[in-house]
Design a protein around this motif. Sequence first.
Motif, PDB file in Angstrom:
ATOM      1  N   ALA A   1       4.268   3.503  -5.574  1.00 21.86           N
ATOM      2  CA  ALA A   1       5.234   2.807  -4.727  1.00 21.86           C
ATOM      3  C   ALA A   1       5.351   1.343  -5.146  1.00 21.86           C
ATOM      4  CB  ALA A   1       4.817   2.908  -3.267  1.00 21.86           C
ATOM      5  N   ILE A   2       4.210   0.685  -5.394  1.00 23.10           N
ATOM      6  CA  ILE A   2       4.224  -0.727  -5.794  1.00 23.10           C
ATOM      7  C   ILE A   2       4.915  -0.890  -7.141  1.00 23.10           C
ATOM      8  CG2 ILE A   2       2.736  -2.636  -6.506  1.00 23.10           C
ATOM      9  CD1 ILE A   2       0.744  -1.672  -4.344  1.00 23.10           C
ATOM     10  N   ARG A   3       4.638   0.011  -8.088  1.00 18.61           N
ATOM     11  CA  ARG A   3       5.266  -0.081  -9.420  1.00 18.61           C
ATOM     12  C   ARG A   3       6.777   0.120  -9.326  1.00 18.61           C
ATOM     13  NH1 ARG A   3       2.747   3.691 -11.653  1.00 18.61           N
ATOM     14  NH2 ARG A   3       4.349   5.320 -11.654  1.00 18.61           N
ATOM     15  N   ALA A   4       7.211   1.117  -8.554  1.00 17.02           N
ATOM     16  CA  ALA A   4       8.649   1.371  -8.426  1.00 17.02           C
ATOM     17  C   ALA A   4       9.355   0.198  -7.760  1.00 17.02           C
ATOM     18  CB  ALA A   4       8.873   2.650  -7.628  1.00 17.02           C
ATOM     19  N   ALA A   5       8.739  -0.399  -6.764  1.00 18.70           N
ATOM     20  CA  ALA A   5       9.344  -1.541  -6.088  1.00 18.70           C
ATOM     21  C   ALA A   5       9.422  -2.743  -7.014  1.00 18.70           C
ATOM     22  CB  ALA A   5       8.543  -1.882  -4.833  1.00 18.70           C
ATOM     23  N   ARG A   6       8.366  -2.974  -7.785  1.00 17.04           N
ATOM     24  CA  ARG A   6       8.362  -4.123  -8.706  1.00 17.04           C
ATOM     25  C   ARG A   6       9.485  -3.991  -9.730  1.00 17.04           C
ATOM     26  NH1 ARG A   6       3.286  -3.787 -10.434  1.00 17.04           N
ATOM     27  NH2 ARG A   6       2.511  -5.021  -8.690  1.00 17.04           N
TER      28      ARG A   6
ATOM     29  N   GLY B   1       0.841  -1.191   0.000  1.00 18.24           N
ATOM     30  CA  GLY B   1       0.000   0.000   0.000  1.00 18.24           C
ATOM     31  C   GLY B   1       0.874   1.238   0.000  1.00 18.24           C
ATOM     32  N   ASP B   2       0.355   2.321   0.599  1.00 18.07           N
ATOM     33  CA  ASP B   2       1.123   3.562   0.675  1.00 18.07           C
ATOM     34  C   ASP B   2       2.417   3.359   1.448  1.00 18.07           C
ATOM     35  OD1 ASP B   2      -1.026   4.631  -0.617  1.00 18.07           O
ATOM     36  OD2 ASP B   2      -1.602   6.025   0.989  1.00 18.07           O
ATOM     37  N   VAL B   3       3.382   4.234   1.174  1.00 18.33           N
ATOM     38  CA  VAL B   3       4.658   4.223   1.883  1.00 18.33           C
ATOM     39  C   VAL B   3       4.867   5.590   2.519  1.00 18.33           C
ATOM     40  CG1 VAL B   3       7.166   4.112   1.641  1.00 18.33           C
ATOM     41  CG2 VAL B   3       5.716   2.461   0.439  1.00 18.33           C
TER      42      VAL B   3
ATOM     43  N   LEU C   1       9.041  12.375  -3.963  1.00 14.86           N
ATOM     44  CA  LEU C   1       8.174  13.385  -4.568  1.00 14.86           C
ATOM     45  C   LEU C   1       7.941  13.079  -6.037  1.00 14.86           C
ATOM     46  CD1 LEU C   1       9.680  16.600  -2.914  1.00 14.86           C
ATOM     47  CD2 LEU C   1       7.547  15.449  -2.339  1.00 14.86           C
ATOM     48  N   ALA C   2       8.970  12.542  -6.714  1.00 17.06           N
ATOM     49  CA  ALA C   2       8.821  12.188  -8.129  1.00 17.06           C
ATOM     50  C   ALA C   2       7.811  11.069  -8.323  1.00 17.06           C
ATOM     51  CB  ALA C   2      10.173  11.786  -8.711  1.00 17.06           C
ATOM     52  N   LEU C   3       7.598  10.257  -7.290  1.00 14.58           N
ATOM     53  CA  LEU C   3       6.623   9.174  -7.359  1.00 14.58           C
ATOM     54  C   LEU C   3       5.231   9.651  -6.951  1.00 14.58           C
ATOM     55  CD1 LEU C   3       8.714   6.258  -5.821  1.00 14.58           C
ATOM     56  CD2 LEU C   3       8.115   6.594  -8.222  1.00 14.58           C
ATOM     57  N   GLY C   4       5.061  10.946  -6.880  1.00 16.39           N
ATOM     58  CA  GLY C   4       3.759  11.494  -6.513  1.00 16.39           C
ATOM     59  C   GLY C   4       3.567  11.671  -5.035  1.00 16.39           C
ATOM     60  N   GLY C   5       4.673  11.597  -4.264  1.00 19.53           N
ATOM     61  CA  GLY C   5       4.586  11.734  -2.826  1.00 19.53           C
ATOM     62  C   GLY C   5       4.270  13.156  -2.394  1.00 19.53           C
ATOM     63  N   THR C   6       3.733  13.267  -1.195  1.00 17.07           N
ATOM     64  CA  THR C   6       3.369  14.559  -0.620  1.00 17.07           C
ATOM     65  C   THR C   6       4.010  14.698   0.756  1.00 17.07           C
ATOM     66  OG1 THR C   6       1.220  14.478  -1.741  1.00 17.07           O
ATOM     67  CG2 THR C   6       1.463  16.047   0.084  1.00 17.07           C
ATOM     68  N   VAL C   7       4.649  15.826   1.005  1.00 21.18           N
ATOM     69  CA  VAL C   7       5.225  16.079   2.327  1.00 21.18           C
ATOM     70  C   VAL C   7       4.078  16.329   3.308  1.00 21.18           C
ATOM     71  CG1 VAL C   7       6.707  17.561   3.711  1.00 21.18           C
ATOM     72  CG2 VAL C   7       7.347  17.024   1.355  1.00 21.18           C
TER      73      VAL C   7
ATOM     74  N   ARG D   1       4.357  10.949   2.160  1.00 17.52           N
ATOM     75  CA  ARG D   1       3.484   9.814   1.852  1.00 17.52           C
ATOM     76  C   ARG D   1       3.485   9.576   0.345  1.00 17.52           C
ATOM     77  NH1 ARG D   1      -1.134   6.677   3.689  1.00 17.52           N
ATOM     78  NH2 ARG D   1      -1.005   7.569   5.790  1.00 17.52           N
ATOM     79  N   VAL D   2       3.888   8.367  -0.049  1.00 13.69           N
ATOM     80  CA  VAL D   2       3.922   7.969  -1.458  1.00 13.69           C
ATOM     81  C   VAL D   2       2.706   7.094  -1.725  1.00 13.69           C
ATOM     82  CG1 VAL D   2       5.240   6.807  -3.256  1.00 13.69           C
ATOM     83  CG2 VAL D   2       6.436   8.027  -1.422  1.00 13.69           C
ATOM     84  N   PRO D   3       1.903   7.404  -2.745  1.00  8.57           N
ATOM     85  CA  PRO D   3       0.698   6.607  -3.028  1.00  8.57           C
ATOM     86  C   PRO D   3       1.042   5.156  -3.345  1.00  8.57           C
ATOM     87  CG  PRO D   3       0.676   8.668  -4.256  1.00  8.57           C
ATOM     88  CD  PRO D   3       2.035   8.541  -3.672  1.00  8.57           C
ATOM     89  N   ALA D   4       0.107   4.266  -3.051  1.00 12.09           N
ATOM     90  CA  ALA D   4       0.333   2.837  -3.224  1.00 12.09           C
ATOM     91  C   ALA D   4       0.695   2.476  -4.659  1.00 12.09           C
ATOM     92  CB  ALA D   4      -0.905   2.067  -2.768  1.00 12.09           C
TER      93      ALA D   4
END
Length: 622
Positions: A520-525, A475-477, A491-497, A514-517
């Motif tokens: 985050a899941i795509r970058a980890a994969r 999920g979110d990170v 932030l490049a992954l759409g994260g918000t401070v 907070r990085v959206p799920a």
Amino acid sequence: MTTPAGRSRAATWAAVLLILGLGAGLRLMRWAEWPPGPWIDEAYALRAARLLAADPAASLLATSPLTPPEAGFVNSWPSNLYLAFAGWVDRTAGGGIASVRALSIGPALALLLAAALLAFEALRPHRGGTLLALLWLSTSSWLLTTGRWGWDAVATTAVAVLAVACALRAGRRGSSGAALLSGALVGLAQYGYVAARLLLPLPLVVLGWALARRKGAEARLAALAVAAAIAVALPLGVHLARHPDRALARAREVSVVSGGAGGTLRNVVANATSYGRLFLVSGDRNERHGDPGRPVFPPLLTGLAAIGAAGALRGGRGRLVALAAGAFLLGGLLSAPDEGGNAYRISPVAPFLVVLAAAGALLLLDRVPPARRGAAAILLGAAAAAVAAGEVATFVSWASSERLRGAFGGPERELADAVRAELAANGPATVVLGPRAARNPYVVDVLLGSPSGGGRPVVRLGDLAREGYRFQPEGDVLDACGDDQAGSDALALGGTVVARGEPLGAWSGWALIRVPAATAIRAARERLAAVPALGAAPPGAAAVPTGDRELVAREDGLYTLSAPPGAEISVDGLPLLGGSRSARSVTIHLAAGAHRLFRAGAGADRVEVRGPDGFLVPLPAP
């Protein structure tokens, strides 16, 4: 109709309750904010207690390492009996900063009551002297300060003080039960702070003195205390005899012995000078231990305590109090030199010194001619109140100092609070602490963890900006990084401070992103796919070949293996380190399950494996 004697007793007890209420109030005042965060050893103790609670095979009569494997050293092995007590406190308090505070403030309240009993026994029948001791015990800045963070030292001091109080009661009443209880408490104290070892010979000293003076009744009581102390302490003693490295771990670190006899003597002289300054000139230079600009104990009380000790050693019920004080002061002289003295190492002496100071005041008052004794008593009361007011002011000044944010885990507590608030407001997420997010990640982890969680980390460690994802999030990170790192990758992954921490000196503070799920899941994969995975052995596979050991991967992800020069490592038959390879570390992708780990060569026992969560993986012996 109430008699004058009855009214006097009622007034005395009212004063006792009032003073003890003041002491309890000072120990509880702003308990969540003073100090602003945990001391690191408090966090380590709670972590160790949670690990112990999850291990049904662990013996309460053994010891456990205080520091985690990532520290790279173990300088303290608290007893499992103490850790079981810490676990009970943790579960009762419910975790978080409440558990941290309860670990020290709870014993501090018990110490106040134990010291009150000591004062009643040592100073009876002088009601005024007892009230004087209670006032100084309740307001002592040394006791108030250490009572906010001193965990095992405070708990051990409470037990030691109660042991001496019981010994005095045994001598006064000829009570075998009180003598046995006193000895048992001396034995029990051995399971706490290491300074308690200095108390263990005390029953033997009393026994020897009684035998030399042919005081049969006192010798019998002392013998009972010695027997009880040995019986209670023996299981731990046997364990430490089997593990001398554990018995001497802390002693080696703080021992006065160095550089031969000449070096040891110089260290003792240096310690005598340092502790003299600590009591008479200035305080401990460690901000955590109290106000560096003021003596740890009021000089007036130091003088009175010296008078009280001299009077006690010449004869009287206070002799045992003086001997206990001397034993704990000896710990400072025999410890490694610490410029300016270390108030924490000798903190168990504080309640004994207070009682001796009250005894010294009574001795001086007795020397005043009867015609002037009333005026002298008023003057003494005014001086006592002034000392108490000064001590309270010293404690409040110390507790409200902005410097304590850095001396304790203030930024780490702020980060944990921010994470907890974010999770409560916007739902669950995997928390990852970057290398500059916290000075010690275990403080954050313990504050966020559950008392019943078995001590397993609830956060992950990783530098997402440099390493990327080592695990597959669900999920979110929540990425906690140093604020100067700006969290550009997150932030490049759409994260918000979602929160930021205040800087501390050269440290820039932290940022929580907070990085959206989905991203985050795509970058980890993508990151995990770039490293081919080694499949785990299927269930029911053949036994691990001779020379190999089982490496259990709890989850699919990236594992980093590191080894000193000379060590050779292979996993599932694939050579990774050693031989002609110059690299000292390698990162591989392991599927969840059991793998074969082979280690050989010099330093094979120092091989480390860091898992996808950023923590070291427990390894079987080579």
